[in-house]
Every structure is written in structure tokens, then in C-alpha cells.
Design a protein around this motif. Structure first.
Motif, PDB file in Angstrom:
ATOM      1  N   TRP A   1       0.817  -1.220   0.000  1.00 43.06           N
ATOM      2  CA  TRP A   1       0.000   0.000   0.000  1.00 43.06           C
ATOM      3  C   TRP A   1       0.850   1.270   0.000  1.00 43.06           C
ATOM      4  O   TRP A   1       0.323   2.354  -0.195  1.00 43.06           O
ATOM      5  CB  TRP A   1      -0.966   0.006   1.185  1.00 43.06           C
ATOM      6  CG  TRP A   1      -0.328  -0.176   2.525  1.00 43.06           C
ATOM      7  CD1 TRP A   1       0.240   0.786   3.308  1.00 43.06           C
ATOM      8  CD2 TRP A   1      -0.192  -1.408   3.243  1.00 43.06           C
ATOM      9  NE1 TRP A   1       0.721   0.234   4.467  1.00 43.06           N
ATOM     10  CE2 TRP A   1       0.457  -1.102   4.460  1.00 43.06           C
ATOM     11  CE3 TRP A   1      -0.581  -2.728   2.982  1.00 43.06           C
ATOM     12  CZ2 TRP A   1       0.759  -2.083   5.415  1.00 43.06           C
ATOM     13  CZ3 TRP A   1      -0.292  -3.697   3.928  1.00 43.06           C
ATOM     14  CH2 TRP A   1       0.370  -3.377   5.123  1.00 43.06           C
ATOM     15  N   GLN A   2       2.159   1.135   0.150  1.00 42.78           N
ATOM     16  CA  GLN A   2       3.062   2.287   0.005  1.00 42.78           C
ATOM     17  C   GLN A   2       3.452   2.396  -1.472  1.00 42.78           C
ATOM     18  O   GLN A   2       4.580   2.178  -1.861  1.00 42.78           O
ATOM     19  CB  GLN A   2       4.299   2.101   0.887  1.00 42.78           C
ATOM     20  CG  GLN A   2       4.010   2.063   2.370  1.00 42.78           C
ATOM     21  CD  GLN A   2       5.244   1.743   3.197  1.00 42.78           C
ATOM     22  OE1 GLN A   2       5.870   0.697   3.034  1.00 42.78           O
ATOM     23  NE2 GLN A   2       5.616   2.635   4.098  1.00 42.78           N
ATOM     24  N   ARG A   3       2.500   2.739  -2.304  1.00 45.22           N
ATOM     25  CA  ARG A   3       2.641   2.541  -3.752  1.00 45.22           C
ATOM     26  C   ARG A   3       3.777   3.339  -4.372  1.00 45.22           C
ATOM     27  O   ARG A   3       4.572   2.803  -5.145  1.00 45.22           O
ATOM     28  CB  ARG A   3       1.309   2.863  -4.438  1.00 45.22           C
ATOM     29  CG  ARG A   3       0.207   1.877  -4.071  1.00 45.22           C
ATOM     30  CD  ARG A   3      -1.088   2.178  -4.773  1.00 45.22           C
ATOM     31  NE  ARG A   3      -2.126   1.232  -4.385  1.00 45.22           N
ATOM     32  CZ  ARG A   3      -3.374   1.287  -4.810  1.00 45.22           C
ATOM     33  NH1 ARG A   3      -3.760   2.246  -5.636  1.00 45.22           N
ATOM     34  NH2 ARG A   3      -4.252   0.392  -4.398  1.00 45.22           N
TER      35      ARG A   3
ATOM     36  N   GLU B   1      -3.605 -16.452   1.360  1.00 46.17           N
ATOM     37  CA  GLU B   1      -2.264 -15.872   1.302  1.00 46.17           C
ATOM     38  C   GLU B   1      -2.355 -14.477   0.713  1.00 46.17           C
ATOM     39  O   GLU B   1      -3.026 -14.268  -0.299  1.00 46.17           O
ATOM     40  CB  GLU B   1      -1.353 -16.752   0.445  1.00 46.17           C
ATOM     41  CG  GLU B   1       0.086 -16.288   0.395  1.00 46.17           C
ATOM     42  CD  GLU B   1       0.966 -17.269  -0.353  1.00 46.17           C
ATOM     43  OE1 GLU B   1       1.395 -16.913  -1.478  1.00 46.17           O
ATOM     44  OE2 GLU B   1       1.223 -18.370   0.174  1.00 46.17           O
ATOM     45  N   MET B   2      -1.700 -13.505   1.371  1.00 46.70           N
ATOM     46  CA  MET B   2      -1.709 -12.135   0.885  1.00 46.70           C
ATOM     47  C   MET B   2      -0.280 -11.672   0.657  1.00 46.70           C
ATOM     48  O   MET B   2       0.586 -11.876   1.521  1.00 46.70           O
ATOM     49  CB  MET B   2      -2.391 -11.204   1.890  1.00 46.70           C
ATOM     50  CG  MET B   2      -2.512  -9.770   1.396  1.00 46.70           C
ATOM     51  SD  MET B   2      -3.385  -8.688   2.549  1.00 46.70           S
ATOM     52  CE  MET B   2      -2.058  -8.247   3.665  1.00 46.70           C
ATOM     53  N   LEU B   3      -0.037 -11.108  -0.505  1.00 47.59           N
ATOM     54  CA  LEU B   3       1.289 -10.575  -0.808  1.00 47.59           C
ATOM     55  C   LEU B   3       1.358  -9.153  -0.263  1.00 47.59           C
ATOM     56  O   LEU B   3       0.840  -8.215  -0.864  1.00 47.59           O
ATOM     57  CB  LEU B   3       1.544 -10.623  -2.314  1.00 47.59           C
ATOM     58  CG  LEU B   3       1.487 -12.032  -2.916  1.00 47.59           C
ATOM     59  CD1 LEU B   3       1.714 -11.975  -4.429  1.00 47.59           C
ATOM     60  CD2 LEU B   3       2.518 -12.949  -2.258  1.00 47.59           C
ATOM     61  N   ALA B   4       2.008  -9.017   0.882  1.00 46.96           N
ATOM     62  CA  ALA B   4       1.990  -7.740   1.602  1.00 46.96           C
ATOM     63  C   ALA B   4       3.117  -6.805   1.199  1.00 46.96           C
ATOM     64  O   ALA B   4       3.070  -5.619   1.522  1.00 46.96           O
ATOM     65  CB  ALA B   4       2.061  -8.001   3.101  1.00 46.96           C
ATOM     66  N   TYR B   5       4.141  -7.342   0.516  1.00 48.20           N
ATOM     67  CA  TYR B   5       5.334  -6.548   0.237  1.00 48.20           C
ATOM     68  C   TYR B   5       5.525  -6.352  -1.262  1.00 48.20           C
ATOM     69  O   TYR B   5       5.174  -7.216  -2.068  1.00 48.20           O
ATOM     70  CB  TYR B   5       6.575  -7.220   0.833  1.00 48.20           C
ATOM     71  CG  TYR B   5       6.492  -7.381   2.328  1.00 48.20           C
ATOM     72  CD1 TYR B   5       6.810  -6.329   3.177  1.00 48.20           C
ATOM     73  CD2 TYR B   5       6.075  -8.581   2.896  1.00 48.20           C
ATOM     74  CE1 TYR B   5       6.725  -6.466   4.546  1.00 48.20           C
ATOM     75  CE2 TYR B   5       5.986  -8.726   4.273  1.00 48.20           C
ATOM     76  CZ  TYR B   5       6.310  -7.670   5.092  1.00 48.20           C
ATOM     77  OH  TYR B   5       6.221  -7.812   6.450  1.00 48.20           O
ATOM     78  N   ALA B   6       6.114  -5.211  -1.625  1.00 46.56           N
ATOM     79  CA  ALA B   6       6.399  -4.895  -3.019  1.00 46.56           C
ATOM     80  C   ALA B   6       7.783  -4.223  -3.092  1.00 46.56           C
ATOM     81  O   ALA B   6       8.181  -3.541  -2.155  1.00 46.56           O
ATOM     82  CB  ALA B   6       5.322  -3.966  -3.577  1.00 46.56           C
TER      83      ALA B   6
END
Length: 268
Positions: free
Chosen positions: A109-111, A146-151
Motif C-alpha cells: 500500500w506504500q505505492r 495468502e496475501m502478498l503484503a510486500y512490493a
């Protein structure tokens, strides 16, 4: 003929939580750690360079690394702007004589931060001798979801960084092959968070040797390859029933680490 390991063994100040940053310096000195990694979090002392300097001088325990405030609970520590956090972490490392800043990849979410992260880390790395070592993370899981929380990626080897941190509790939670990840990191592996795990959906940070991760194998690999970064004990001691029990866990972790670093540090 034996050669002493090049790697120093440090204690993460997070390893004494819920005790204080000051307690971590005291414990590190008493047990014989080579230094500490300061986890910058909500403890005011962890954010105060003068207080950290006084603790380091008093206990004769150097600060070897600074962990930037990247956690959910530290979103407002040292600013709400993630680049400001990293600039302050670098300044802290330079001031305290630490060689490494540990940083997590951004939350999804920190796009804007995520879009600029790889290029921005390279830019900051080119401005200092301090290593920005980006740490592997893991997918978040809840029951069967499963959630991909990091980018850009929780598996940081899929992106191009000058230095990496490998965390074996995170490889356990991600259910990925730790030694294969270390192989992909190659000579860019600059920092190690040593802990164990059993593949739970929770990030366990067990004392090395109490889970399923190749902690001994990794340490022996580091010794054979003359790894000159830091090995940081980052374990969860929140369930310790006393200060003595917590200290026993941290002493066990240090003994395990030194044993396996030394056992492979030999000339054939």
C-alpha cells in the motif's frame, strides 16, 4: 590450521523485547556478543543517538548495524515518510560507526515508495559507505488465504540490490529454501539475521537449532566462504518467564552460532 571466522556475532535489541534497548546492551556485554544491532522502534532510547552512544561507550559494546523502522508499529517513528526514515537510519549508522542499515521492502500500500524503491536504494547506497541490506520477507497467511503484503517482492532476490539481508525465520514462514536463496544472493549477501522456524504462518524467530531451518549449514557456509558481514541473533524471547530464562536462550543462540562458525573456519 584453523582460521578465526571473519563474521562478528551481534545481538538484535529486538531479542530482549519486551525489555528495553538499554537491557540489550547490558545483556550483550555480559554474554560476550561482539556488538548489537539497534532495532529502531517505539522505545525512545532506540531513536536517540546520544543515548545509544552512551550505552555503547558504557558497556563497551559497539553498534554494528541499525535496523530502520520498517514495521507496522513503527510507521510514525522518525517521520511518516519512508525515505526520511532511511536517511535518518543512514545518519545514525554513520554517527554510531555501524556498517549496515537493514531495510524491509515496502508494504504494497506504500505505492509510490514501492515504485521507486529499487532505484532509490541504489541511489542512497551510492551516497555512503554504509551498506543498505534489503531483507527477505514472506507472504502473509491466514487459514488457507495468502496475501502478498510486500512490493516489489517479498523474495528480494527477484530485484537488483547491492546488498541483501537473509533472515532464516522469514525463509521458514515463506516456506522457501533458505540455502537456495543464499545462493541467489551470492556475494551480495551482506548481513544475516539468524533465527529458526518451523514453517508456521507466524514469523517465529526461534533460537537457532529449535526449528527446521539450515542454521548450522548456513553458518558453516559463511565460514567457508570467509563472509565478512555480521551475523545477528534476532530471536523471540517474549515467552521467557524470567530475565534468567531469556538470558539462557540468548547464551544458547550465541554458543550455537560461534560453534558452527568456528567448525568450518579451517584451511583444508
Amino acid at each position: 590450521m584453523a582460521r578465526p571466522p571473519l563474521a562478528k556475532v551481534a545481538l538484535s535489541t529486538a531479542s530482549v523485547y519486551p525489555e528495553s534497548t538499554a537491557t540489550a546492551f547490558e545483556v550483550a556485554a555480559r554474554l560476550g556478543y561482539d556488538g548489537v544491532e539497534v532495532m529502531v522502534w517505539t522505545d525512545p532510547v532506540s531513536q536517540d543517538l546520544q543515548a545509544l552512544r552512551r550505552l555503547s561507550d558504557y558497556h563497551q559494546v559497539p553498534v554494528l548495524a541499525v535496523h530502520a523502522p520498517c514495521l507496522l508499529i513503527t510507521q510514525r517513528v522518525w517521520s511518516t515518510d519512508p525515505w526520511t526514515k532511511l536517511q535518518r537510519a543512514r545518519a545514525a549508522a554513520e554517527e554510531l560507526g555501524a556498517s549496515t542499515v537493514v531495510v524491509h521492502p515496502p508494504f504494497r500500500w506504500q505505492r509510490q515508495y514501492a515504485r521507486d524503491f529499487v532505484e532509490g536504494i541504489w541511489r542512497m547506497a551510492n551516497e555512503t559507505d554504509v551498506r543498505f541490506a534489503v531483507e527477505n520477507m514472506y507472504p502473509w497467511r491466514y487459514r488457507d488465504r495468502e496475501m502478498l503484503a510486500y512490493a516489489p517482492e517479498w523474495d528480494v532476490t527477484k530485484d537488483d540490490y547491492r546488498h541483501y539481508t537473509v533472515d532464516l525465520s522469514h525463509t521458514a514462514t515463506a516456506r522457501t529454501d533458505a540455502m537456495a536463496m543464499v545462493s541467489r544472493m551470492g556475494d551480495r549477501l551482506g548481513h544475516v539475521h539468524l533465527a529458526d522456524g518451523r514453517g508456521s504462518a507466524k514469523d517465529e524467530h526461534l533460537v537457532p537449532g529449535r526449528g527446521t531451518q539450515p542454521c548450522a549449514e548456513l553458518l558453516e557456509h559463511l565460514a567457508r566462504t570467509r563472509f565478512d558481514g555480521h551475523v545477528v541473533i534476532e530471536v523471540n524471547t517474549r515467552r521467557a518467564m524470567s530475565a534468567a530464562e531469556r538470558e539462557a536462550d540468548l547464551a544458547e543462540a550465541l554458543a550455537f552460532t560461534r560453534l558452527h562458525l568456528a567448525s568450518a573456519a579451517r584451511i583444508p
